[in-house]
Design an enzyme around this catalytic site. Structure first.
Site, PDB file in Angstrom:
ATOM      1  N   ALA A  33       0.846  -1.190   0.000  1.00 56.96           N
ATOM      2  CA  ALA A  33       0.000   0.000   0.000  1.00 56.96           C
ATOM      3  C   ALA A  33       0.882   1.241   0.000  1.00 56.96           C
ATOM      4  O   ALA A  33       2.086   1.161  -0.255  1.00 56.96           O
ATOM      5  CB  ALA A  33      -0.920  -0.018   1.220  1.00 56.96           C
ATOM      6  N   ASN A  34       0.314   2.382   0.249  1.00 59.11           N
ATOM      7  CA  ASN A  34       1.078   3.627   0.357  1.00 59.11           C
ATOM      8  C   ASN A  34       0.416   4.510   1.400  1.00 59.11           C
ATOM      9  O   ASN A  34      -0.612   4.155   1.971  1.00 59.11           O
ATOM     10  CB  ASN A  34       1.191   4.316  -1.011  1.00 59.11           C
ATOM     11  N   ARG A  35       0.998   5.673   1.648  1.00 58.66           N
ATOM     12  CA  ARG A  35       0.584   6.508   2.778  1.00 58.66           C
ATOM     13  C   ARG A  35      -0.605   7.422   2.494  1.00 58.66           C
ATOM     14  O   ARG A  35      -0.936   8.263   3.316  1.00 58.66           O
ATOM     15  CB  ARG A  35       1.757   7.357   3.258  1.00 58.66           C
ATOM     16  N   ALA A  99      -3.852   7.648  -5.077  1.00 53.83           N
ATOM     17  CA  ALA A  99      -2.444   7.249  -5.077  1.00 53.83           C
ATOM     18  C   ALA A  99      -2.419   5.774  -5.479  1.00 53.83           C
ATOM     19  O   ALA A  99      -2.413   4.880  -4.645  1.00 53.83           O
ATOM     20  CB  ALA A  99      -1.837   7.452  -3.696  1.00 53.83           C
TER      21      ALA A  99
END
Ligand code: CTP
Ligand code: CA
Length: 221
Positions: A33-35, A99
């Site tokens: 995943a990402n932030r 994102a």
């Protein structure tokens, strides 16, 4: 619940907004995943709704709730997000604030991968670029807005990204850790259009969203 305005500047317009991160599974319990919190995308969807738009809000697993009064299409992976965006067309505008994970895991497992002492090796494949695809599709919305999260040379990278992706505008922001933008409540953005780069002052994400929604309304008027 706030219903869509019956007489706003975007009344009768349909806008697709992508938001949040995507999750790319490794096995049933793990993912990449990402932030992204999804806060900026949610604020944009709410601001477009407030101007009267019908909003298709295609969201990955965000940490903020989806706004009321928009059509929420919840997805997990980049491929699911692309399919959901395709299913939501046609639209007057698309704002791609998600994102999207750049890569997915090719050799994922249906069962939880056990710790054996051998380290697992993940094989990755590039995900479909939803922004580049919609910008060149036959059903391209009249206005396509992308985002660019950069950690250096923001305007130069985002200007190149606008041309590479084929979108109309890029909302660029500096996400280097010192700015505290990822997960924060404020954003300092540069809007890249055909006419050049506009530096917007540091604003909270709702103010960025309101200003962007007003520009969308102006462009579609
Ligand atoms: N985007 C997308 N689909 C992807 C990757 C990105 O739709 N598979 C969109 C994002 O929603 C954003 C824009 O493209 O609007 C730019 O995303 P960004 O990650 O900054 O660009 P990339 O082309 O992935 O380049 P890089 O991560 O290498 O900077
Ligand atoms: Ca990327």
């Amino acid at each position: 619940i706030r219903a869509a305005l019956t007489d706003g500047p975007l009344t009768g317009r349909h806008v697709i907004v992508t938001s949040g991160p995507t999750h790319e599974p490794i096995d049933p319990v793990r993912y990449i995943a990402n932030r992204s919190s999804g806060a900026q995308g949610a604020a944009i969807a709410a601001a477009l709704r407030d101007l009267g738009a019908r909003v298709s809000f295609v969201t990955g697993p965000a940490s903020v709730p989806a706004p009321q009064g928009v059509d929420v299409i919840a997805v997990e992976t980049a491929q699911q997000m692309r399919d959901a965006v395709a299913a939501a067309l046609p639209a007057d505008a698309a704002v791609m604030a998600a994102a999207v994970a750049d890569w997915r895991v090719l050799n994922g497992s249906d069962q939880k991968i056990k710790k054996t002492g051998d380290m697992p090796t993940l094989q990755m494949a590039e995900n479909p670029d939803i922004l580049a695809w919609i910008s060149r599709d036959a059903r391209r919305p009249r206005l396509v807005v992308g985002f660019a999260a950069e950690t250096q040379d923001v305007t130069a990278h985002a200007t190149a990204k606008r041309l590479r992706k084929g979108c109309d505008w890029i909302v660029a922001n500096d996400v280097s850790p010192a700015t505290g933008i990822m997960g924060g409540s404020h954003n300092t953005v540069t809007l890249i259009t055909e006419a050049g780069a506009e530096d917007w002052p540091r604003m909270d994400k709702h103010a960025v969203a309101a200003r962007l929604a007003a520009r969308v309304a102006e462009a579609l008027a």
